[in-house]
Design a protein around this motif. Sequence first.
Motif, short mmCIF file in Angstrom:
data_model
loop_
_atom_site.label_atom_id
_atom_site.label_comp_id
_atom_site.label_asym_id
_atom_site.label_seq_id
_atom_site.Cartn_x
_atom_site.Cartn_y
_atom_site.Cartn_z
N HIS A 60 0.82 -1.20 0.00
CA HIS A 60 0.00 0.00 0.00
C HIS A 60 0.87 1.26 0.00
O HIS A 60 2.07 1.21 0.25
N GLN A 64 -3.04 5.30 1.72
CA GLN A 64 -4.09 4.29 1.87
C GLN A 64 -4.22 3.84 3.32
O GLN A 64 -5.34 3.63 3.81
N GLN A 68 -7.58 4.18 5.50
CA GLN A 68 -8.32 3.09 6.11
C GLN A 68 -8.78 3.45 7.53
O GLN A 68 -9.85 3.02 7.97
N LEU A 72 -12.59 4.26 6.89
CA LEU A 72 -13.20 2.97 7.21
C LEU A 72 -13.24 2.68 8.70
O LEU A 72 -13.82 1.68 9.11
N GLN A 74 -10.74 1.80 10.64
CA GLN A 74 -9.91 0.66 10.99
C GLN A 74 -8.64 1.10 11.73
O GLN A 74 -8.19 2.25 11.59
#
Length: 274
Positions: A60, A64, A68, A72, A74
């Motif tokens: 990655h 990214q 995330q 997202l 995460q």
Amino acid sequence: MTDPTPHSAPPELPPPDGTALTEALFRLLRLKTTPVAMKLFQHEADLQSVPRLRRPTGIHTADQIVGQAARLGQTVGITAADLVGPQCSAVLGLSPRDEAFEQGTPFVGVWFATPADAAAHQRAMHCAPHGRYAAMAVSPLNAGRLPDPDIALVYANPAQMILLINGLQWAGYRRLEWGAVGESACADSWGRALATGEPSLALPCFPERRYGGVPDDELLLALRPAQLAQAITGVERLAANGLRYPIPPYGVQMDVRAGMARSYGAAPPPAGSA
């Protein structure tokens, strides 16, 4: 005369609570993206202590990995081996600024006209010091999975961002200055904040938007959690003075005196007064 009474050092304040900081940011500025905590670790094994940590299964960009966490929700931990190359890992201090990095040859003819331009860009980048850390993790700031993070990352639109900066300048004012390295703008945000400890505003670059999911209207501010707490305190004070987000348009053809009086000083004298 010297005071003979011994003085103990002032107690260290506990680190700011990430949940409280996040709630305040959403309440005051109506952010649409979750602020992120970033922490560097001396050893890869230290990542094992992070709750609910994910490790990448592919290669990655650092953009990214941050995305995330921000997009997202995460919690993700990486080493240099998880990143696409030194352009990402060197900014985090996970790999050295070696000769190949300093030359920036892959950028020639793509991002910069000449080898000299590419090398000048590489020299201009802010990078965390190499040799201290072997791993990095990011997580939503309000998740509480990274105690005492090194920095927080706040994505906001320009109107939200200027109020956050105004809040940072509410007490102990100083002029804040930043630059734009252009491509690899993560060096202007988390790279600069990790390297200098200074609040660092950046225009997210092409890779941050293409790979990190940063939308068109967002800027990025990287700063220490204590600095973010200071900024939020300032935004609270500004809001109490009526300087809030969203900033309502006053009207480009309206008589401005009444509005200016609310924001900048006492009410103007009545029309027609001597």
